[in-house]
Design an enzyme around this catalytic site. Structure first.
Site, PDB file in Angstrom:
ATOM      1  N   MET A   1      45.791  41.173  36.246  1.00 45.09           N
ATOM      2  CA  MET A   1      46.621  42.306  36.669  1.00 45.09           C
ATOM      3  C   MET A   1      47.956  42.290  35.918  1.00 45.09           C
ATOM      4  O   MET A   1      48.883  43.029  36.288  1.00 45.09           O
ATOM      5  CB  MET A   1      46.848  42.267  38.172  1.00 45.09           C
ATOM      6  N   GLY A   2      48.039  41.449  34.899  1.00 44.32           N
ATOM      7  CA  GLY A   2      49.224  41.471  34.036  1.00 44.32           C
ATOM      8  C   GLY A   2      50.416  40.732  34.608  1.00 44.32           C
ATOM      9  O   GLY A   2      50.301  39.963  35.547  1.00 44.32           O
ATOM     10  N   TYR A   3      51.563  40.995  34.002  1.00 46.34           N
ATOM     11  CA  TYR A   3      52.804  40.252  34.232  1.00 46.34           C
ATOM     12  C   TYR A   3      52.518  38.756  34.045  1.00 46.34           C
ATOM     13  O   TYR A   3      52.607  37.950  34.970  1.00 46.34           O
ATOM     14  CB  TYR A   3      53.442  40.552  35.592  1.00 46.34           C
TER      15      TYR A   3
ATOM     16  N   GLY B   1      49.916  30.471  33.785  1.00 44.12           N
ATOM     17  CA  GLY B   1      48.549  30.405  34.319  1.00 44.12           C
ATOM     18  C   GLY B   1      47.616  31.312  33.533  1.00 44.12           C
ATOM     19  O   GLY B   1      46.548  30.892  33.088  1.00 44.12           O
ATOM     20  N   HIS B   2      48.035  32.567  33.338  1.00 40.81           N
ATOM     21  CA  HIS B   2      47.221  33.495  32.543  1.00 40.81           C
ATOM     22  C   HIS B   2      47.052  32.967  31.104  1.00 40.81           C
ATOM     23  O   HIS B   2      45.970  33.037  30.530  1.00 40.81           O
ATOM     24  CB  HIS B   2      47.896  34.868  32.438  1.00 40.81           C
TER      25      HIS B   2
ATOM     26  N   GLN C   1      41.174  28.921  39.532  1.00 40.96           N
ATOM     27  CA  GLN C   1      40.843  28.367  40.854  1.00 40.96           C
ATOM     28  C   GLN C   1      41.907  28.687  41.892  1.00 40.96           C
ATOM     29  O   GLN C   1      41.716  28.447  43.073  1.00 40.96           O
ATOM     30  CB  GLN C   1      40.655  26.850  40.756  1.00 40.96           C
TER      31      GLN C   1
HETATM   32  P1  AMP Z   1      45.911  37.970  38.395  1.00 41.28           P
HETATM   33  O1  AMP Z   1      46.623  38.615  37.263  1.00 41.28           O
HETATM   34  O2  AMP Z   1      46.822  37.361  39.421  1.00 41.28           O
HETATM   35  O3  AMP Z   1      44.826  38.835  38.986  1.00 41.28           O
HETATM   36  O4  AMP Z   1      45.138  36.723  37.783  1.00 41.28           O
HETATM   37  C1  AMP Z   1      44.283  36.860  36.686  1.00 41.28           C
HETATM   38  C2  AMP Z   1      43.500  35.586  36.514  1.00 41.28           C
HETATM   39  O5  AMP Z   1      44.403  34.512  36.329  1.00 41.28           O
HETATM   40  C3  AMP Z   1      42.648  35.237  37.758  1.00 41.28           C
HETATM   41  O6  AMP Z   1      41.439  34.650  37.336  1.00 41.28           O
HETATM   42  C4  AMP Z   1      43.509  34.226  38.457  1.00 41.28           C
HETATM   43  O7  AMP Z   1      42.780  33.333  39.270  1.00 41.28           O
HETATM   44  C5  AMP Z   1      44.137  33.510  37.285  1.00 41.28           C
HETATM   45  N1  AMP Z   1      45.384  32.862  37.693  1.00 41.28           N
HETATM   46  C6  AMP Z   1      46.464  33.440  38.251  1.00 41.28           C
HETATM   47  N2  AMP Z   1      47.409  32.523  38.523  1.00 41.28           N
HETATM   48  C7  AMP Z   1      46.889  31.328  38.142  1.00 41.28           C
HETATM   49  C8  AMP Z   1      47.359  29.989  38.173  1.00 41.28           C
HETATM   50  N3  AMP Z   1      48.557  29.666  38.653  1.00 41.28           N
HETATM   51  N4  AMP Z   1      46.546  29.023  37.705  1.00 41.28           N
HETATM   52  C9  AMP Z   1      45.310  29.314  37.209  1.00 41.28           C
HETATM   53  N5  AMP Z   1      44.817  30.558  37.153  1.00 41.28           N
HETATM   54  C10 AMP Z   1      45.588  31.553  37.610  1.00 41.28           C
END
Ligand code: AMP
Length: 281
Positions: free
Chosen positions: A30-32, A36-37, A148
């Site tokens: 979902m960006g930003y 982690g991303h 995870q």
């Molecule tokens: P999101 O943008 O929050 O939907 O996350 C996109 C992907 O990044 C999803 O697979 C999340 O599980 C992963 N993700 C987000 N934050 C973390 C993090 N701190 N550590 C590992 N993966 C992450």
């Protein structure tokens, strides 16, 4: 890095790569972007010829009272970060392209979408399973990587791929944390400085429980959950959504906890910012 917003151009690019027999790895987001991303992107870049990241703040996975409009966005910054971390194609479609007028189809993964975040976010995993199915059809990846941190999402999507025979290998990536232990999240940006400090209580609670289970081997789940709840309740501006201990495969609640079980929790900080975290005990 190629940047695309429309579906026909994406399909044309994917077709060219497929003709050249190149493997494709997908990171739906979902960006930003945060570290982690970026760790997910670098991981995929090592496994595939071409790395595709998508940015889509999916309206269908947000409830009416949730933070869809406040969700942080910065496409320009994200594009730069993606390009520097192994992404070959960044796809950021509009909601109207993903859900054209009279859109009618949902994908539901029944049991694994219940409990945990599914309880407090009804419809959330239908939104996730639907959009990820669409992204799989559009990008046709050989692998897709998910973090995870969103453990239930990972479980739902692994089931989805099995049940609907998507030819995609789902790869999970460990949780990436700030130096002090807070799980990285785009939503951390919306925390006040005080809440940012307070939010560390989530990680500390997980660590505390892991240590207890390590020492005692078998404990009643109720006892651990009550203890954690008592630790979190006095923390200012922290409102617990849930604390659950579940079987990591079925996500069914456990009565007696043993090592290998999943402890997952969610809490709201400064009223609206909902953070999640988890640990395999
Ligand atoms: P999101 O943008 O929050 O939907 O996350 C996109 C992907 O990044 C999803 O697979 C999340 O599980 C992963 N993700 C987000 N934050 C973390 C993090 N701190 N550590 C590992 N993966 C992450």
């Amino acid at each position: 890095m190629i940047q695309l917003e429309d579906i026909p151009s994406l399909r044309a690019q994917v077709r060219r790569w497929k003709q050249d027999r190149l493997t494709i790895g997908l990171i739906p987001t979902m960006g930003y972007f945060h570290e982690g991303h970026l760790a997910l992107m670098r991981h995929v870049a090592q496994l595939c010829d071409k790395t595709v990241a998508t940015i889509f703040v999916n309206p269908r996975q947000f409830g009416p009272q949730e933070d869809l409009t406040n969700y942080p966005r910065d496409l320009q910054r994200d594009a730069e970060l993606a390009g520097n971390n192994g992404v070959h194609l960044l796809f950021s479609p509009s909601p109207d392209d993903i859900y054209p007028q009279d859109y009618q189809t949902d994908v539901t993964v029944k049991n694994l979408s219940q409990g945990l975040c599914g309880t407090s976010r009804p419809g959330h995993f239908v939104g996730v399973a639907t959009v990820v199915s669409k992204l799989f059809n559009l990008v046709q990846p050989d692998i897709a990587v998910f973090g995870q941190k969103d453990y239930q999402q990972l479980a739902v999507l692994k089931r989805l791929v099995m049940d609907l025979n998507f030819p995609v290998e789902i790869i999970s990536h460990p949780i990436v944390r700030e130096a002090d232990g807070l799980a990285m999240s785009s939503r951390n940006k919306n925390l006040s400085p005080q809440s940012r400090q307070n939010a560390l209580c989530l990680y500390k609670a997980l660590q505390y429980a892991a240590q207890k289970v390590g020492e005692k081997k078998q404990l009643p789940a109720r006892q651990i959950i009550d203890e954690l709840s008592n630790r979190l309740k006095p923390i200012a501006e922290c409102e617990i959504d849930y604390i659950s201990i579940v079987d990591p495969a079925t996500l069914k609640e456990k009565d007696i906890v043993q090592s290998g079980d999943l402890l997952a929790l969610a809490a709201y900080f400064n009223n609206k910012v909902r953070l999640i975290d988890n640990i395999i005990l």
